[in-house]
Design an enzyme around this catalytic site. Structure first.
Site, mmCIF file in Angstrom:
data_model
loop_
_atom_site.group_PDB
_atom_site.id
_atom_site.type_symbol
_atom_site.label_atom_id
_atom_site.label_comp_id
_atom_site.label_asym_id
_atom_site.label_seq_id
_atom_site.Cartn_x
_atom_site.Cartn_y
_atom_site.Cartn_z
ATOM 1 N N ASP A 1 3.720 0.704 12.084
ATOM 2 C CA ASP A 1 2.524 0.042 11.528
ATOM 3 C C ASP A 1 2.382 -1.398 12.010
ATOM 4 O O ASP A 1 1.330 -2.010 11.845
ATOM 5 C CB ASP A 1 2.587 0.051 9.991
ATOM 6 C CG ASP A 1 2.310 1.435 9.427
ATOM 7 O OD1 ASP A 1 1.883 2.309 10.182
ATOM 8 O OD2 ASP A 1 2.519 1.627 8.217
ATOM 9 N N ARG B 1 -1.344 14.857 13.036
ATOM 10 C CA ARG B 1 -0.552 14.476 11.861
ATOM 11 C C ARG B 1 -0.409 15.703 10.962
ATOM 12 O O ARG B 1 -1.035 15.799 9.910
ATOM 13 C CB ARG B 1 -1.192 13.313 11.122
ATOM 14 C CG ARG B 1 -1.185 12.042 11.930
ATOM 15 C CD ARG B 1 -1.780 10.882 11.171
ATOM 16 N NE ARG B 1 -0.830 10.254 10.270
ATOM 17 C CZ ARG B 1 -1.128 9.196 9.532
ATOM 18 N NH1 ARG B 1 -2.315 8.663 9.580
ATOM 19 N NH2 ARG B 1 -0.217 8.659 8.731
ATOM 20 N N LYS C 1 0.834 -1.217 0.000
ATOM 21 C CA LYS C 1 0.000 0.000 0.000
ATOM 22 C C LYS C 1 0.868 1.266 0.000
ATOM 23 O O LYS C 1 0.626 2.191 -0.744
ATOM 24 C CB LYS C 1 -0.897 -0.005 1.250
ATOM 25 C CG LYS C 1 -1.611 1.298 1.491
ATOM 26 C CD LYS C 1 -2.519 1.258 2.684
ATOM 27 C CE LYS C 1 -1.896 1.696 3.977
ATOM 28 N NZ LYS C 1 -1.570 3.121 4.090
ATOM 29 N N ASN C 2 1.900 1.261 0.847
ATOM 30 C CA ASN C 2 2.675 2.488 0.992
ATOM 31 C C ASN C 2 3.621 2.737 -0.182
ATOM 32 O O ASN C 2 4.270 3.781 -0.230
ATOM 33 C CB ASN C 2 3.439 2.475 2.319
ATOM 34 C CG ASN C 2 2.494 2.601 3.509
ATOM 35 O OD1 ASN C 2 1.298 2.820 3.332
ATOM 36 N ND2 ASN C 2 3.024 2.448 4.715
ATOM 37 N N CYS D 1 -6.264 7.634 8.916
ATOM 38 C CA CYS D 1 -6.439 7.095 10.262
ATOM 39 C C CYS D 1 -6.079 8.155 11.294
ATOM 40 O O CYS D 1 -5.125 8.908 11.116
ATOM 41 C CB CYS D 1 -5.538 5.881 10.453
ATOM 42 S SG CYS D 1 -6.055 4.471 9.490
ATOM 43 N N ARG E 1 -8.987 -0.748 4.037
ATOM 44 C CA ARG E 1 -8.127 0.283 3.431
ATOM 45 C C ARG E 1 -6.759 -0.276 3.073
ATOM 46 O O ARG E 1 -6.090 0.269 2.190
ATOM 47 C CB ARG E 1 -7.924 1.447 4.410
ATOM 48 C CG ARG E 1 -9.163 2.292 4.614
ATOM 49 C CD ARG E 1 -8.830 3.491 5.459
ATOM 50 N NE ARG E 1 -7.634 4.127 4.916
ATOM 51 C CZ ARG E 1 -6.910 5.039 5.532
ATOM 52 N NH1 ARG E 1 -7.287 5.453 6.723
ATOM 53 N NH2 ARG E 1 -5.840 5.544 4.973
HETATM 54 C C1 UD1 Z 1 3.737 6.875 6.361
HETATM 55 C C2 UD1 Z 1 2.970 5.607 6.114
HETATM 56 C C3 UD1 Z 1 2.332 5.112 7.389
HETATM 57 C C4 UD1 Z 1 3.378 4.968 8.482
HETATM 58 C C5 UD1 Z 1 4.210 6.225 8.626
HETATM 59 C C6 UD1 Z 1 5.393 6.072 9.562
HETATM 60 C C7 UD1 Z 1 2.267 5.839 3.838
HETATM 61 C C8 UD1 Z 1 1.139 5.988 2.883
HETATM 62 N N1 UD1 Z 1 1.949 5.880 5.127
HETATM 63 O O1 UD1 Z 1 2.813 7.845 6.826
HETATM 64 O O2 UD1 Z 1 1.727 3.857 7.118
HETATM 65 O O3 UD1 Z 1 2.746 4.706 9.712
HETATM 66 O O4 UD1 Z 1 4.743 6.617 7.341
HETATM 67 O O5 UD1 Z 1 6.199 5.030 9.150
HETATM 68 O O6 UD1 Z 1 3.390 5.655 3.440
HETATM 69 N N2 UD1 Z 1 5.048 14.675 10.829
HETATM 70 C C9 UD1 Z 1 5.012 16.010 11.150
HETATM 71 N N3 UD1 Z 1 4.908 16.902 10.112
HETATM 72 C C10 UD1 Z 1 4.858 16.523 8.806
HETATM 73 C C11 UD1 Z 1 4.902 15.131 8.505
HETATM 74 C C12 UD1 Z 1 5.004 14.230 9.546
HETATM 75 O O7 UD1 Z 1 5.058 16.393 12.299
HETATM 76 O O8 UD1 Z 1 4.765 17.367 7.920
HETATM 77 C C13 UD1 Z 1 5.123 13.686 11.927
HETATM 78 C C14 UD1 Z 1 3.845 12.850 12.006
HETATM 79 O O9 UD1 Z 1 2.850 13.514 12.722
HETATM 80 C C15 UD1 Z 1 4.333 11.596 12.690
HETATM 81 C C16 UD1 Z 1 5.753 11.447 12.141
HETATM 82 O O10 UD1 Z 1 6.131 12.728 11.651
HETATM 83 O O11 UD1 Z 1 4.368 11.782 14.066
HETATM 84 C C17 UD1 Z 1 5.870 10.410 11.037
HETATM 85 O O12 UD1 Z 1 5.044 10.756 9.962
HETATM 86 P P1 UD1 Z 1 5.371 10.370 8.459
HETATM 87 O O13 UD1 Z 1 6.634 9.592 8.379
HETATM 88 O O14 UD1 Z 1 5.240 11.584 7.638
HETATM 89 O O15 UD1 Z 1 4.159 9.396 8.154
HETATM 90 P P2 UD1 Z 1 3.239 9.378 6.871
HETATM 91 O O16 UD1 Z 1 4.027 9.687 5.660
HETATM 92 O O17 UD1 Z 1 2.003 10.123 7.138
#
Ligand code: UD1
Length: 444
Positions: A332, A147, A48-49, A142, A425
């Site tokens: 995850d 986030r 998925k990711n 989710c 999902r």
């Molecule tokens: C992706 C994955 C998700 C996984 C996560 C962490 C996909 C589609 N989803 O989510 O399954 O759980 O990586 O491995 O690939 N953060 C900020 N500001 C930002 C972006 C992130 O503060 O602009 C924080 C988030 O709130 C969180 C942490 O950074 O606490 C990690 O987030 P991130 O690595 O960005 O996760 P996703 O890309 O949303």
């Protein structure tokens, strides 16, 4: 009202309508009669990711892209609806998706699609690189605590995006084409790293990302884009270089197997007992997970076809599990492994370092008889093989939902997992794969 960049076709609709009927999510629930041994083979679906950012990447390509091993999950359906909204032509045949973005004309993602999944934010960098103007709203997905997307927006701003935020609506535009930048991420965000890559492949100059995410799905995105003519090096390390090119062409590409889904089936086998071959996985992607499965007392065998896990159902505690960016233990996988530890003899301790609020499944596991104490980022699980029994529980998010299925497989009696649409999902036909291996599970 945001001023649109020079040369931008203002006759286009502000919100291109989805070509498919307005998305309504089908509610579902899973009913499991536990304590059945698992034996057999499970073919691991595409990741998925990986597929989500790759689908966003197809808007950058001037000719047809054919993607294989695409999972049949609702997040992919949402991404396809976004592409159609943008004017891309998308066909789906089983696990193959064909995208032609040559005549893409849209630039806005409707709020209802943005709310359906967080990865929709990935389209921002891609649409901006393609058209110079993008409209999105704050992404949903989710609920895992706060986030924010500040890292995404800061990085794209460094590349020339002018961003405006107004009541949850975000517009990004560039007066000139996007340009390169040296971007140091404050946290190795997976999504931000992907957004910068997508924005950088057609930008002028060489963009450098330091402290970037190193997940296998980042490498998959880079490999796909390089096949289309991009020049990305360093993916998988903590510094990525993206040398901008003029255009991207089409290609055929097969998505990597889903390591999180594989880890979930490992936990399912551990609690059920039996032996399951997880076919088609990439073993190195699962190192942190297989180490813990072995510590729990399962046997892991690497075969030519994949990873085989066997369990006699008597599990050992895991002591300390800390979620970390890759190559650490994935956040995850925390929830399915917590469900597994509910059946292990002794105390296991989890520390969730990635998200603020990722223990909502723990309260549902407690309804089944689990003993879990949450203190901030720490969860203390007192495991016992005989404690859990069937109950009506509710999935609150994707991986938390999968953890309830794992718990239901190991528990006495009948477990009903409501909120199955969260599980759908990310897990393709989970009832069919587990059922074929001997589980008693139906989807309603
Ligand atoms: C992706 C994955 C998700 C996984 C996560 C962490 C996909 C589609 N989803 O989510 O399954 O759980 O990586 O491995 O690939 N953060 C900020 N500001 C930002 C972006 C992130 O503060 O602009 C924080 C988030 O709130 C969180 C942490 O950074 O606490 C990690 O987030 P991130 O690595 O960005 O996760 P996703 O890309 O949303």
């Amino acid at each position: 009202m945001t001023e649109k960049p020079d040369g931008f076709d203002s006759s286009l609709p502000v919100h291109a309508k989805p070509h498919t009927k307005k998305g309504c999510i089908a509610l579902s629930e899973y009913v499991i009669n536990g304590r059945r041994k698992l034996n057999g083979v499970i073919d691991i679906q595409g990741a998925k990711n990986s597929i989500l950012p790759i689908l966003a990447g197809t808007v950058l390509c001037q000719s047809e892209v054919i993607l294989h091993h695409c999972p049949n999950i609702t997040d992919v359906e949402t991404a396809v609806r976004i592409l159609r909204c943008l004017g891309c032509v998308v066909r789906r045949d089983g696990t193959t998706i064909t995208v032609n973005s040559r005549n893409m004309h849209g630039y806005a993602i409707p709020d209802e699609l943005m709310r359906e999944m967080r990865s929709s934010v990935m389209f921002l960098g891609a649409i901006l690189a393609r058209t110079g103007y993008a409209e999105i709203s704050l992404p949903g997905g989710c609920e895992l605590g706060a986030r924010p997307i500040d890292i995404h927006l800061n990085a794209l701003s460094q590349m020339g995006m002018i961003v405006e935020e107004n009541h949850g609506k975000i517009t990004g535009r560039t007066v000139m084409p996007l340009h390169s930048a040296n971007i140091n991420l404050s946290f190795p965000s997976v999504g931000a790293t992907e957004n910068i890559i997508l924005a950088g492949v057609l930008a002028r100059g060489t963009t450098v990302i330091t402290n970037c995410a190193r997940e296998p799905e980042i490498v998959d995105l880079a490999d796909f884009l390089n096949r289309c003519g991009a020049k990305i090096t360093g993916a998988g390390d903590s510094i990525i270089y993206i040398e901008g090119v003029d255009t991207l062409s089409g290609t055929q590409y097969s998505v990597i197997p889903d390591r999180i889904v594989c880890a979930t089936y490992m936990a399912a086998t551990a609690v059920s007992g039996g032996k399951v071959l997880l076919r088609g996985v990439i073993k190195s992607h699962l190192d942190s997970v297989t180490t813990l499965i072995q510590q729990a007392g399962c046997e892991v065998e690497y075969t030519r076809e994949g990873i085989s896990v066997s369990s006699d159902g008597c599990l050992k505690k895991l002591r300390l599990i800390r979620t970390m960016p890759y190559p650490g233990f994935p956040t995850d996988t925390q929830a399915p492994f917590m469900a597994m530890c509910c059946f292990a003899e002794g105390t296991s301790v989890f520390v969730e370092n990635i998200f603020d609020s990722r223990y909502r499944h723990a309260y549902e596991l407690c309804r089944m008889g689990a003993e879990i104490d949450i203190q901030g980022k720490v969860a203390i699980v007192e495991g016992n093989r005989e404690h859990l029994s069937g109950s009506v529980v509710e999935a609150k998010d994707l991986r938390g939902g999968a953890s309830l299925i794992v718990a239901g497989l190991g528990a006495y009696g009948t477990t009903t997992v409501k909120g199955g649409q969260y599980i759908d999902r990310g897990y393709e036909k989970i009832e069919e794969y587990l059922g074929n291996a001997g589980a008693d599970i139906v989807k309603i």
